[in-house]
Design an enzyme around this catalytic site. Structure first.
Site, PDB file in Angstrom:
ATOM      1  N   GLY A 190     -12.856  -2.415   3.044  1.00  0.00           N
ATOM      2  CA  GLY A 190     -14.020  -3.098   2.484  1.00  0.00           C
ATOM      3  C   GLY A 190     -15.222  -2.162   2.557  1.00  0.00           C
ATOM      4  N   ASP A 235     -12.729  -3.986  -1.867  1.00  0.00           N
ATOM      5  CA  ASP A 235     -13.664  -5.128  -1.859  1.00  0.00           C
ATOM      6  C   ASP A 235     -14.935  -4.678  -1.165  1.00  0.00           C
ATOM      7  OD1 ASP A 235     -11.532  -5.616   0.568  1.00  0.00           O
ATOM      8  OD2 ASP A 235     -13.568  -5.989   1.199  1.00  0.00           O
ATOM      9  N   ILE A 248     -13.295  -8.594   7.372  1.00  0.00           N
ATOM     10  CA  ILE A 248     -14.742  -8.818   7.238  1.00  0.00           C
ATOM     11  C   ILE A 248     -15.053  -9.363   5.847  1.00  0.00           C
ATOM     12  CG2 ILE A 248     -17.033  -7.758   7.407  1.00  0.00           C
ATOM     13  CD1 ILE A 248     -15.542  -7.404  10.002  1.00  0.00           C
ATOM     14  N   GLU A 296       0.819  -1.216   0.000  1.00  0.00           N
ATOM     15  CA  GLU A 296       0.000   0.000   0.000  1.00  0.00           C
ATOM     16  C   GLU A 296       0.857   1.273   0.000  1.00  0.00           C
ATOM     17  OE1 GLU A 296      -3.942  -1.176   2.528  1.00  0.00           O
ATOM     18  OE2 GLU A 296      -2.021  -1.290   3.537  1.00  0.00           O
TER      19      GLU A 296
HETATM   20  N1  ADE Z   1      -9.316  -4.048   4.426  1.00  0.00           N
HETATM   21  C1  ADE Z   1      -9.698  -4.187   3.141  1.00  0.00           C
HETATM   22  N2  ADE Z   1     -10.806  -4.940   3.043  1.00  0.00           N
HETATM   23  C2  ADE Z   1     -11.127  -5.288   4.312  1.00  0.00           C
HETATM   24  C3  ADE Z   1     -12.155  -6.057   4.871  1.00  0.00           C
HETATM   25  N3  ADE Z   1     -13.071  -6.645   4.094  1.00  0.00           N
HETATM   26  N4  ADE Z   1     -12.180  -6.220   6.213  1.00  0.00           N
HETATM   27  C4  ADE Z   1     -11.242  -5.633   6.993  1.00  0.00           C
HETATM   28  N5  ADE Z   1     -10.242  -4.903   6.524  1.00  0.00           N
HETATM   29  C5  ADE Z   1     -10.184  -4.712   5.195  1.00  0.00           C
END
Ligand code: ADE
Length: 244
Positions: free
Chosen positions: A77, A213, A168, A11
């Site tokens: 996310g 995501d 998550i 990142e």
């Molecule tokens: N960072 C990027 N996606 C994530 C997710 N789904 N849950 C926690 N941290 C994240």
């Protein structure tokens, strides 16, 4: 000096590639890269995942590098229908969604601080820089990469962010967050701990979260591809405008 933190090397890589006059310091199993980025004195570090790692890194930056500002940049996310992969959330309020010391404190309340969240100070400047970046994102992200994630017209919003020591990837957990912390736009694992430490030391901070995501069944696949190929180029583009 401005401290810039990410959770992962990926990142921060594009920033590291642009960093000039680098001095490296090793502390607490982390490398701190000091130098100049777009003519600003900065120190870059990847904290590793989670609230403890990012809190330790933040404390080190404040005490040993004398930073006057901290910026965290990374992926998250998205849990709002309207957020797509490639959109950007600039943090407004940071919550710790796994903090629950009931019956002694309210759910999510940070003991002693008497609050469920920590607020960022001037998120609008960073939002503006992000919008400027989005206007030129083709200079930073190749067409092939953008197409791979169906990124056409990304957007930037100010929003509340929930952090916890959990990746998550389930509809049930999204529902839990929507019910109990309905203003949450996205989830990640470091922002709220950086926020708490910065609050306690009176250091201004900002959180940039690029949606990698949708925190659902597909999250692990989307997250890895996005973090590896795109995230740090976004950070570079946003910070270029922020520092200008
Ligand atoms: N960072 C990027 N996606 C994530 C997710 N789904 N849950 C926690 N941290 C994240």
């Amino acid at each position: 000096m401005i401290g810039i933190i990410s959770a992962m090397q990926e990142e921060i890589q594009a920033l590291l590639n642009e960093l000039e006059h680098i001095t490296t310091t090793k502390k607490g199993m982390r490398e701190y890269y000091s130098g100049t980025l777009f003519n600003k004195n900065v120190v870059l570090v990847f904290s590793r995942w989670g609230k403890v790692a990012s809190a330790a890194t933040t404390t080190q930056l404040i005490n040993d590098f004398n930073v006057e500002e901290i910026i965290f940049t990374g992926v998250a996310g998205g849990i709002k229908e309207t957020l797509n992969i490639g959109d950007v959330v600039i943090g407004k309020h940071l919550y710790q969604h796994d903090l629950d010391a009931r019956p002694f404190y309210n759910q999510f309340e940070i003991p002693i601080l008497k609050n469920k969240y920590v607020a960022t100070k001037n998120p609008k400047n960073l939002l503006k820089a992000t919008e400027q970046f989005i206007g030129t994102y083709g200079d930073f992200i190749s067409k092939t990469e953008a197409n791979a994630f169906n990124i056409t017209t990304p957007k930037a919003i100010l929003g509340d962010i929930a952090s916890g020591d959990q990746f998550i990837s389930s509809i049930e957990k999204i529902k839990f967050l929507n019910d109990l912390l309905p203003s949450t736009t996205c989830v990640e694992m470091e922002g709220a701990s950086v926020a708490q430490v910065c609050f306690e030391y009176s250091v201004p901070f900002s959180i940039i979260r690029i949606i990698s995501d949708k925190a659902n069944d597909n999250a692990t696949i989307d997250f890895s591809r996005f973090a590896n190929s795109i995230a740090s180029n976004y950070a570079l583009g946003i910070l270029k405008n922020y520092f200008a």
